[in-house]
Write an enzyme that holds these catalytic residues in place. Structure first.
Site, PDB file in Angstrom:
ATOM      1  N   ARG A 126      27.759 107.246  84.775  1.00 29.65           N
ATOM      2  CA  ARG A 126      27.197 107.334  86.200  1.00 29.65           C
ATOM      3  C   ARG A 126      27.753 106.260  87.127  1.00 29.65           C
ATOM      4  O   ARG A 126      27.787 106.343  88.173  1.00 29.65           O
ATOM      5  CB  ARG A 126      25.710 107.299  85.625  1.00 29.65           C
ATOM      6  CG  ARG A 126      24.847 108.293  85.377  1.00 29.65           C
ATOM      7  CD  ARG A 126      23.638 108.317  85.057  1.00 29.65           C
ATOM      8  NE  ARG A 126      22.925 109.507  84.785  1.00 29.65           N
ATOM      9  CZ  ARG A 126      21.679 109.598  84.151  1.00 29.65           C
ATOM     10  NH1 ARG A 126      20.893 108.547  84.327  1.00 29.65           N
ATOM     11  NH2 ARG A 126      21.341 110.736  83.916  1.00 29.65           N
ATOM     12  N   ARG A 167      22.920 102.420  81.579  1.00 23.97           N
ATOM     13  CA  ARG A 167      22.283 103.425  80.684  1.00 23.97           C
ATOM     14  C   ARG A 167      23.142 104.450  80.514  1.00 23.97           C
ATOM     15  O   ARG A 167      23.459 105.214  81.516  1.00 23.97           O
ATOM     16  CB  ARG A 167      20.997 103.791  81.252  1.00 23.97           C
ATOM     17  CG  ARG A 167      20.319 104.790  80.196  1.00 23.97           C
ATOM     18  CD  ARG A 167      19.017 104.931  80.853  1.00 23.97           C
ATOM     19  NE  ARG A 167      18.891 105.705  82.252  1.00 23.97           N
ATOM     20  CZ  ARG A 167      18.740 106.878  82.203  1.00 23.97           C
ATOM     21  NH1 ARG A 167      18.550 107.888  81.219  1.00 23.97           N
ATOM     22  NH2 ARG A 167      18.731 107.557  83.613  1.00 23.97           N
ATOM     23  N   HIS A 176      18.165 105.255  91.055  1.00 23.27           N
ATOM     24  CA  HIS A 176      17.671 106.135  89.500  1.00 23.27           C
ATOM     25  C   HIS A 176      17.059 105.243  88.803  1.00 23.27           C
ATOM     26  O   HIS A 176      15.990 105.689  88.028  1.00 23.27           O
ATOM     27  CB  HIS A 176      18.753 106.893  89.140  1.00 23.27           C
ATOM     28  CG  HIS A 176      18.440 108.046  88.113  1.00 23.27           C
ATOM     29  ND1 HIS A 176      17.532 108.952  88.326  1.00 23.27           N
ATOM     30  CD2 HIS A 176      18.772 108.268  86.941  1.00 23.27           C
ATOM     31  CE1 HIS A 176      17.320 109.819  87.487  1.00 23.27           C
ATOM     32  NE2 HIS A 176      18.126 109.208  86.495  1.00 23.27           N
ATOM     33  N   HIS A 180      22.129 107.198  90.400  1.00 22.24           N
ATOM     34  CA  HIS A 180      22.379 108.656  89.930  1.00 22.24           C
ATOM     35  C   HIS A 180      23.254 109.069  90.979  1.00 22.24           C
ATOM     36  O   HIS A 180      23.235 109.147  92.156  1.00 22.24           O
ATOM     37  CB  HIS A 180      21.184 109.575  89.702  1.00 22.24           C
ATOM     38  CG  HIS A 180      21.563 110.655  89.119  1.00 22.24           C
ATOM     39  ND1 HIS A 180      22.174 111.836  89.681  1.00 22.24           N
ATOM     40  CD2 HIS A 180      20.981 111.158  88.094  1.00 22.24           C
ATOM     41  CE1 HIS A 180      22.296 112.750  88.506  1.00 22.24           C
ATOM     42  NE2 HIS A 180      21.498 112.420  87.662  1.00 22.24           N
ATOM     43  N   GLU A 216      25.968 115.483  78.784  1.00 19.96           N
ATOM     44  CA  GLU A 216      26.113 114.870  80.132  1.00 19.96           C
ATOM     45  C   GLU A 216      27.126 113.907  80.225  1.00 19.96           C
ATOM     46  O   GLU A 216      27.684 113.644  79.215  1.00 19.96           O
ATOM     47  CB  GLU A 216      24.703 114.315  80.143  1.00 19.96           C
ATOM     48  CG  GLU A 216      23.614 115.343  80.355  1.00 19.96           C
ATOM     49  CD  GLU A 216      22.179 114.895  80.623  1.00 19.96           C
ATOM     50  OE1 GLU A 216      22.036 113.444  80.616  1.00 19.96           O
ATOM     51  OE2 GLU A 216      21.020 115.438  80.658  1.00 19.96           O
TER      52      GLU A 216
END
Length: 527
Positions: free
Chosen positions: A297, A393, A358, A250, A122
């Site tokens: 992100r 994160r 998110h 997100h 990811e």
């Protein structure tokens, strides 16, 4: 069957039923077979942010292709200089053991044709290290944990029980306590939603594992239960809180006006090779970061936000049409099915996407043993600030954080379990003088206004003027809610509004104090 009594005693009270709360409860119940553990949850046992996590859990499971140092470095880079490196190392190095426990408890992660774990990748990760169960990893973990927890006779579940406030000296002795003073937690006051009565739960140890705060925004991937309850309770109990200005949006929620919460198009889809395109169908991520779609992100979300502002378009696109469709549909059956239900054929059509609230990276401060600044109060999961995430994160580190900190909380409680006594003389909830006929439209209107304020003024991109406006409008809402709360019969909707306003206030105040852009925080006046 739950009795009509109003005072309940337990050795351990767990607030929340996600990966953190269930793991902590399970370990404690197994260790102390004669102990009583109560889990209260505001909805069904399975309704939590964990249940909606699609991507997976990051861990170094193949040391010939990956290393702890690479996972640590990726986490530190994503955190933009605000991670606690000792915490990052502790979590990353403990990860394989905690993942093996999940597997031993019945969690099924996907394997490839060779029988090895099929490790995904990811955004922000330098290696394939994400264990997953198709695109419903959180639901699989929740399923396995609930099944395991239900085998423990000393655990009692109370669904539709909404935690209102933590019990501290302020409630027990009617003494005003200061933040940073020596405060102890004696349990919590909890609303039994079906009976409309407030019960007093007295406990030796309390675990706050209440999840996130995504519902403070108009567009969010979080379930309806994520209303910042833990932050609100902890703040009112005067626990230390920090870094809540770092909200992770997100980048790719499915654009489908009217759907609530927003359906998440997992980060793993971009890790699989999907490309972002603007409203005209042109690729754009190369203009923002050399990692393109695999940037962290915060970078991808801001890039999309900028493209939307430039074009005035309602969404951008995620292009999967060039991918191996057989493998794609095998990896992401839920996403494929969801798109098909809306007439989107992922093999031929681009998927319309927008950023959505998110994850909140800050929260209640805890040390490496998950201890808060309040004695006998532990906290795990998204409600906390551990130092792992920093300003942003890294994808698939959150479930891992919950597992590691639940384990460390359990170890710490073990040391104190036998010598800790049950609190005495805790007063029942006082609901005298309340009215019964509160108009629900007042709550609905104010809830929607909080979401509008936060989305317009305290979103992906902020400014000093926007933050000032948010502060003023939130203060009016706070005063209105306080009058309602003080004089109305309690309901979960009213309590959720109270916590949404508190959480919005905290995010705004911490945003005003942040004097540099980093991670998920971006103020155009600081450029």
């Amino acid at each position: 069957m739950v009795s009509d009594k109003k005072i309940f005693e337990s050795d351990v009270l767990v607030i929340g039923s996600g990966v953190s709360g269930l793991t902590f409860a399970l370990k404690t119940a197994i260790k102390f077979a004669d102990a009583k553990i109560i889990i209260v949850t505001k909805d069904k046992l399975s309704e939590s942010n964990t249940n909606y996590a699609q991507g997976g859990i990051a861990t170094v499971f193949n040391e010939t292709l990956d290393s702890f140092e690479q996972h640590i470095e990726d986490t530190l880079i994503a955190g933009d200089g605000l991670c606690d490196e000792k915490v990052v190392r502790m979590v990353v190095e403990d990860a394989p053991k905690r993942l093996q426990e999940l597997i031993d408890w019945g969690t099924k992660f996907d394997r490839n044709d060779k029988g090895e774990y099929d490790l995904g990748r990811e955004g922000g990760h330098s290696q394939n290290r994400i264990l997953h169960h198709t695109d419903l990893t959180g639901a699989e973990i929740e399923r396995a944990l609930i099944a395991k927890v239900k085998t423990q006779p000393n655990i009692e579940f109370l669904e539709h029980h909404y935690a209102i406030d933590l019990i501290t000296e302020h409630q027990a002795n009617k003494k005003q306590t200061k933040r940073n003073s020596k405060i102890s937690c004696f349990g919590a006051y909890v609303l039994d939603e079906k009976k409309s009565i407030v019960k007093t739960f007295v406990s030796k140890f309390t675990m706050l594992a209440s999840g996130g705060s995504g519902q403070v925004y108009e567009t969010t991937t979080n379930p309806r239960v994520a209303t910042g309850d833990g932050l609100g309770m902890a703040y009112r109990a005067k626990a230390e809180i920090s870094e809540v200005e770092f909200i992770q949006f997100h980048p790719t929620a499915l654009y489908n006006p009217g759907e609530y919460p927003a359906f998440l198009i997992s980060e793993a889809v971009r890790g699989f090779g999907a490309k972002l395109r603007d409203y005209k169908g042109e690729k754009f991520m190369h203009n923002y970061d050399e990692r393109e779609e695999l940037a962290s992100r915060d970078i991808v979300a801001r890039a999309i936000d900028n493209e939307l502002k430039k074009s005035g378009a309602p969404h951008v696109y995620l292009d999967c049409t060039h991918l191996d469709m057989e493998k794609f549909k095998d990896h992401f059956p839920n996403i494929t099915e969801k798109c098909a239900s809306l007439g989107i054929d992922v093999e031929k059509d681009f998927i319309p996407v927008v950023p959505a609230s998110h994850y909140i990276c800050g929260g209640v401060n805890v040390n490496k043993n998950a201890k808060t600044s309040i004695k006998k109060l532990y906290a795990c999961g998204e409600v906390t600030r551990t130092g792992l995430h920093g300003g942003n994160r890294l994808a698939s580190n959150s479930l891992l954080e919950g597992l590691v900190y639940a384990h460390r909380a359990y170890l710490n409680v073990c040391k104190k379990f036998e010598k800790t006594k049950m609190p005495k003389h805790i007063p029942e909830w006082n609901d005298s003088g309340v009215i019964k006929n509160m108009e629900k439209i007042l709550i609905t209107h104010d809830t929607n206004e909080v979401k509008t304020i936060m989305s317009n003024y305290v979103g992906i991109v902020r400014s000093n003027e926007r933050l000032k406006r948010a502060e003023k409008r939130l203060h009016v809402l706070y005063e209105d809610n306080k009058r309602l709360y003080d004089h109305s019969e309690l309901s979960s909707d009213l309590c959720e509004l109270r916590n949404l306003i508190t959480t919005a206030y905290l995010i705004t105040q911490f945003s005003k104090k942040r004097n540099e852009n980093c991670g998920g925080f971006y103020n155009i006046d600081l450029v």
